[in-house]
Design a protein around this motif. Structure first.
Motif, short mmCIF file in Angstrom:
data_model
loop_
_atom_site.label_atom_id
_atom_site.label_comp_id
_atom_site.label_asym_id
_atom_site.label_seq_id
_atom_site.Cartn_x
_atom_site.Cartn_y
_atom_site.Cartn_z
N ASP A 1 42.48 27.74 42.93
CA ASP A 1 43.75 28.52 42.07
C ASP A 1 45.09 28.68 43.19
O ASP A 1 44.85 28.27 44.58
CB ASP A 1 43.45 29.77 41.52
CG ASP A 1 42.68 30.81 42.76
OD1 ASP A 1 42.90 30.51 43.96
OD2 ASP A 1 42.17 31.90 42.20
N PHE A 2 46.19 29.29 42.63
CA PHE A 2 47.12 29.54 43.50
C PHE A 2 47.99 30.56 43.49
O PHE A 2 47.75 31.67 42.57
CB PHE A 2 48.35 28.06 43.04
CG PHE A 2 47.60 26.95 43.29
CD1 PHE A 2 47.63 26.03 44.08
CD2 PHE A 2 46.88 26.43 42.02
CE1 PHE A 2 47.01 24.97 44.14
CE2 PHE A 2 46.42 25.30 41.92
CZ PHE A 2 46.49 24.30 43.00
N ALA A 3 48.89 31.04 44.52
CA ALA A 3 49.33 32.34 44.38
C ALA A 3 50.53 32.56 43.22
O ALA A 3 50.35 33.58 42.81
CB ALA A 3 50.10 32.50 45.78
N PHE A 4 51.13 31.49 42.70
CA PHE A 4 52.02 31.55 41.89
C PHE A 4 51.37 32.01 40.46
O PHE A 4 52.09 32.47 39.48
CB PHE A 4 52.88 30.33 41.66
CG PHE A 4 52.19 29.11 41.25
CD1 PHE A 4 51.85 29.10 39.76
CD2 PHE A 4 51.74 28.26 41.80
CE1 PHE A 4 50.85 28.13 39.09
CE2 PHE A 4 50.76 26.92 41.29
CZ PHE A 4 50.55 27.00 39.91
N GLN A 5 49.97 31.99 40.34
CA GLN A 5 49.46 32.29 39.13
C GLN A 5 49.40 33.72 39.25
O GLN A 5 49.08 34.34 38.01
CB GLN A 5 48.03 31.79 39.17
CG GLN A 5 47.89 30.25 38.94
CD GLN A 5 46.53 29.63 38.86
OE1 GLN A 5 46.07 29.47 39.89
NE2 GLN A 5 45.79 29.49 38.01
N ARG A 6 49.60 34.60 40.12
CA ARG A 6 49.62 35.91 40.14
C ARG A 6 51.24 36.46 40.09
O ARG A 6 51.55 37.70 40.32
CB ARG A 6 49.10 36.55 41.26
CG ARG A 6 47.62 36.08 41.45
CD ARG A 6 47.04 36.80 42.55
NE ARG A 6 47.23 36.35 43.77
CZ ARG A 6 46.73 35.45 44.49
NH1 ARG A 6 45.73 34.72 43.79
NH2 ARG A 6 47.21 35.10 45.66
N TRP A 7 52.25 35.65 39.89
CA TRP A 7 53.49 35.90 39.77
C TRP A 7 53.89 36.40 38.09
O TRP A 7 53.16 36.19 37.38
CB TRP A 7 54.63 34.90 40.14
CG TRP A 7 54.63 34.35 41.35
CD1 TRP A 7 53.61 34.67 42.47
CD2 TRP A 7 55.35 33.36 41.62
NE1 TRP A 7 53.98 34.02 43.45
CE2 TRP A 7 54.90 33.10 43.43
CE3 TRP A 7 56.41 32.27 41.46
CZ2 TRP A 7 55.57 32.07 44.25
CZ3 TRP A 7 56.85 31.39 42.10
CH2 TRP A 7 56.53 31.38 43.66
N ALA A 8 54.97 37.44 38.46
CA ALA A 8 55.42 37.80 37.02
C ALA A 8 55.83 36.91 36.11
O ALA A 8 55.58 37.20 34.76
CB ALA A 8 56.43 39.02 37.29
N ASN A 9 56.34 35.91 36.65
CA ASN A 9 56.88 34.85 35.60
C ASN A 9 55.83 33.64 35.35
O ASN A 9 56.27 32.69 34.79
CB ASN A 9 58.07 34.36 36.12
CG ASN A 9 58.01 33.56 37.37
OD1 ASN A 9 57.11 33.62 38.12
ND2 ASN A 9 59.24 32.93 37.46
N PHE A 10 54.65 33.89 35.67
CA PHE A 10 53.72 32.72 35.45
C PHE A 10 53.23 32.51 34.10
O PHE A 10 53.29 33.40 33.24
CB PHE A 10 52.38 33.16 36.04
CG PHE A 10 51.29 32.35 35.77
CD1 PHE A 10 51.31 30.87 36.26
CD2 PHE A 10 50.07 32.57 35.15
CE1 PHE A 10 50.17 30.05 36.17
CE2 PHE A 10 49.02 31.72 34.95
CZ PHE A 10 49.33 30.36 35.28
#
Length: 378
Positions: free
Chosen positions: A225-234
């Motif tokens: 998995d990746f950090a961007f999957q925990r971003w608000a705009n994912f």
């Protein structure tokens, strides 16, 4: 809508990375030392993390501004709309760096940016802020604040763990080569994917697995998995579509074309286990063998690629000889029609009267200056 991104790579492999970025749809590509800047849509950005084989990380360029003192750095950091990316559920580590600027204290840069980010949420938005932490870990969001000539560039790491951590290498041996480096060297070697690939010093099997994934077009990010999957705009539906499209392009290896050998039984066991985890055990033949007995494992000619033990001496013939020297001799005698790709320290220049060697690239591998050589029979 496009945004600006920066993918990092080992210095020397910018061309390979730029080609990959272009292939997935990146635009306005600019190569710099150690990476590639590019514009991308949300889909292409997701594909960059999922599909780039030579990249170590992918950063989103968040903001850029002039900052000649710490109050200015604080105010301009605080004004950015961080809520588009982060929320109170995130943990954030800020790393500061500076070059030729009025602000040169990296720790104070980190503290100032973290303070501005936190107060944007707490004071401006009146909501819970991300937790600013002092030590980075696998679940933290990394924010880079780099000042160069008084210009501050804020970037947010979208990858999380380095992209060379594919997820399949659970069993390592001494001095493994990184997966991203192995993929780049395979690309540079000229290896044709339908032809055999052989590693006589296979270690944990990195060249074999990366080669198999190249050949069957499996995305290098398919097991993680990746950090961007925990971003608000994912965007979960978009991400699911990127993954599904990537998996539809994957095809199985139809025959055994990948051969790994190692004199160390522990390395052989590790390579087999890693190949199993990577889903390529069925097309990889891995067994214990001494380099002094190295012969073609199949009739069809292909590529031999190796990162040999540089200092280790083995007994052959009249006395002890370096492992890479034995490999070169065995290749010259028994591998007519094959290609040889060899990674060696920069102070070693391979030579053999029957072979024509060409230096392909110089770089640093694990802190050691190395050269990558390509060879064929004269």
């Amino acid at each position: 809508m496009s945004q600006r991104y920066f993918a990092t790579t080992l210095p020397g492999f910018e061309d390979e990375l730029a080609d990959e970025v272009k292939a997935i749809g990146g635009r306005k590509i600019e190569k710099v030392t150690g990476g590639v800047e590019f514009d991308a849509t949300h889909r292409v950005f997701y594909r960059a993390n999922y599909e780039l084989r030579c990249a170590n990380r992918v950063f989103l360029r968040v903001d850029e501004f002039r900052a000649r003192d710490f109050p200015e750095l604080y105010n301009k950091t605080r004004r950015y709309s961080w809520e588009r990316l982060l929320s109170g559920a995130n943990r954030v580590f800020v790393r500061g760096a500076a070059r030729e600027s009025h602000l040169m204290h990296s720790d104070r840069i980190s503290d100032t940016v973290g303070h501005g980010l936190r107060e944007h949420f707490e004071d401006d938005l009146k909501v819970a802020a991300p937790q600013i932490i002092d030590k980075i870990d696998g679940s933290a969001q990394l924010v880079l604040a780099r000042l160069n000539d008084d210009r501050c560039e804020l970037s947010l790491d979208s990858s999380g763990e380095h992209l060379y951590k594919r997820g399949w290498r659970q069993h390592a041996v001494e001095a493994p080569i990184r997966e991203t480096t192995a993929a780049a060297l395979l690309i540079r070697s000229g290896w044709v994917h339908r032809k055999p690939l052989v590693d006589p010093f296979c270690g944990s099997g990195t060249f074999l697995v990366e080669g198999a994934w190249l050949a069957n077009k499996r995305a290098p990010g398919d097991m993680r998995d990746f950090a961007f999957q925990r971003w608000a705009n994912f965007r979960q539906p978009l991400w699911d579509d990127v993954v599904n499209c990537g998996r539809q392009r994957t095809h199985a290896c139809e025959a055994v074309r990948f051969y790994g050998f190692d004199a160390n039984p522990d390395a052989v066991q590790a390579a087999r286990q890693n190949a199993e985890l990577a889903g390529v055990r069925g097309c990889a033949e891995i067994r214990q063998a001494d380099i002094s007995e190295f012969l073609p494992p199949c009739e069809a000619a292909g590529t031999v690629i190796a990162n040999p033990p540089y200092g280790e001496r083995l007994t052959q013939g009249s006395g002890p000889r370096k492992a890479y020297q034995i490999l070169i001799d065995r290749f010259a005698e028994h591998f007519q029609g094959w290609r040889l790709a060899l990674l060696l320290p920069s102070d070693i220049t391979p030579n053999h009267p029957s072979l024509r060697f060409k230096e392909d690239i110089r770089f640093q591998n694990g802190g050691i200056r190395v050269r990558f050589w390509l060879a064929r029979h004269r």
